[in-house]
Design an enzyme around this catalytic site. Structure first.
Site, mmCIF file in Angstrom:
data_model
loop_
_atom_site.group_PDB
_atom_site.id
_atom_site.type_symbol
_atom_site.label_atom_id
_atom_site.label_comp_id
_atom_site.label_asym_id
_atom_site.label_seq_id
_atom_site.Cartn_x
_atom_site.Cartn_y
_atom_site.Cartn_z
ATOM 1 C CG ASP A 8 -1.962 0.992 1.259
ATOM 2 O OD1 ASP A 8 -2.905 0.843 2.052
ATOM 3 O OD2 ASP A 8 -1.868 1.965 0.488
ATOM 4 C CG ASP A 109 -3.155 3.690 -3.596
ATOM 5 O OD1 ASP A 109 -4.102 2.922 -3.831
ATOM 6 O OD2 ASP A 109 -3.181 4.525 -2.680
ATOM 7 C CD GLU A 110 -5.301 -0.423 -1.242
ATOM 8 O OE1 GLU A 110 -5.723 -1.560 -0.968
ATOM 9 O OE2 GLU A 110 -5.969 0.598 -1.070
#
Length: 388
Positions: A8, A109-110
DNA sequence: TCTGGGGTCCTAGGACCC
DNA sequence: TCTGGGGTCCTAGGACCC
């Protein structure tokens, strides 16, 4: 036992913008109260990401920019740069993929990676730390890595102390590390569910985990109750999905700087979103059988309408006309409108047309109009036709 | 303080068919 | 004349995620 990592990016949009600015020789916005938003001049824009100093002041994502400015008048506000974010995302994803090809991108973003085989014989925390440090040294931004025996636990773990940290959450750590947390910290428990649970004195994830399932079912329904109960006990057998699922719907919406009542303005917005949505489905070679639209009033109440088409289409004019018809059914033409949106669903790649449509003389005109729109929109679309 | 934009999934009720 | 139950599809609305 499986070993899953959840990676993350810390304050992704803010970190990524900071990296770019530092590369350009500008000050590091991570070190001062700063935020990323849409158009900073738009009084209705909200915060997409906040720096640690801004967070310490109580500024957080989803807060209106106007409110954040009241908390911190010297707040640095930067507009997001989507193209740059995509490049940063690709960069960190590709490093993660080197650690394991069993990778599921969860958002920009993960991601999850299944490390069950790659970690055999190694200390997972050491491997995770190496991954985190490699991203930092090569790309210039930090991530949290959550390590656990399933996706849920890995994701919960990555949300522990930030930034630039590795945390584990194994099944035998659930009681100690997860049960004391508030129910809201559990994945899928949002504001409404939290309120409902608190009403019944269910405060912590541990309360949820030990609650009678029948009682929980009466509160939140059968399916959700099962899921919450499993998750609160740290159980989750969902696999790391490497296949990118096809889109099931496309939508676009416009929020007006001031609530509108002029039908011409509403129609212009509807036209704009119809063009965007129809362009996207053509780009991805879809046709849609359902068109939906909604309006949001000043008080945030939403009225929505949807309709099924007799056959799937990707033609802007057809989609727009359905939306216009529905708008006339749900709007009196006077009540101020804050936001208008349009969506399509029930998508198919099938491309057959009935004779009756071919007989419509307007159809060729519509198609031609769409073709010219698409050419203006996406230069990359030319690639498909370069042999012609 | 005054709330963006883009998605997914679930539920409930009504229509309609057998 | 009044009644059943199951299945599917559609629409509206609401919850969650990033």
């Amino acid at each position: 036992m499986r070993i899953i990592f959840h990676i993350d990016v810390n304050s992704a949009f803010l970190s990524w913008t900071a990296v770019k600015k530092v590369l350009e020789g500008q000050p590091d916005i991570r070190l001062v109260p700063s935020v990323i938003s849409g158009d900073p001049k738009d009084r209705r824009s909200i915060i997409a990401a906040a720096s640690m100093p801004a967070k310490k002041l109580g500024i957080k994502a989803a807060m209106p920019v106007s409110m954040a400015l009241r908390i911190c008048p010297t707040l640095v506000i930067v507009r997001g740069d989507w193209e740059w974010y995509k490049r940063c995302s690709e960069g960190f994803i590709s490093i993660c993929r080197n650690y394991s090809p069993i990778l599921q991108q969860f958002s920009i973003d993960e991601c999850f990676i299944d490390m069950s085989f790659r970690c055999a014989g190694h200390d997972p925390v050491e491997v995770a730390t190496r991954l985190k440090d490699e991203i930092k040294s090569k790309l210039g931004f930090t991530v949290n890595v959550g390590v656990g025996s399933n996706k849920l636990l890995a994701k919960m773990a990555s949300d522990f102390e930030k930034p630039d940290k590795v945390h584990t959450l194994w099944e035998d750590e659930v009681q100690e590390k997860m049960w004391p947390l508030g129910v809201r910290d559990l994945l899928w428990v949002g504001k409404k569910t939290e309120e409902r649970l608190l009403d019944y004195g269910i405060r912590t994830i541990g309360d949820l985990a030990t609650l009678d399932i029948g009682h929980l079912t009466r509160l939140v329904g059968h399916k959700f109750a099962q899921q919450l109960h499993e998750n609160a006990n740290g159980r989750d057998d969902s696999p790391v999905e490497t296949e990118v699922a096809e889109a099931k719907s496309y939508s676009a919406e416009r929020t007006f700087a001031n609530d509108y009542t002029d039908p011409k303005d509403i129609d212009r917005a509807l036209f704009n979103v119809a063009c965007i949505v129809a362009h996207r489905i053509r780009r991805d070679d879809f046709r849609a059988s359902t068109v939906s639209m909604f309006i949001k009033h000043k008080d945030f109440t939403v009225v929505q309408k949807q309709t099924s088409l007799s056959q799937p289409t990707d033609i802007t004019a057809i989609i727009l006309n359905e939306a216009r018809r529905m708008l006339s059914e749900i709007w009196d033409g006077v009540t101020p409108i804050r936001q208008v949106g349009l969506g399509v669903s029930k998508l198919t790649h099938e491309n057959y047309e009935q004779m009756s449509l071919f007989e419509d003389p307007k159809l060729e005109y519509y198609r031609d109009w769409d073709r010219r729109f698409d050419e203006r929109q996406s230069p990359s679309g030319e690639r498909r036709n370069r042999r012609e």
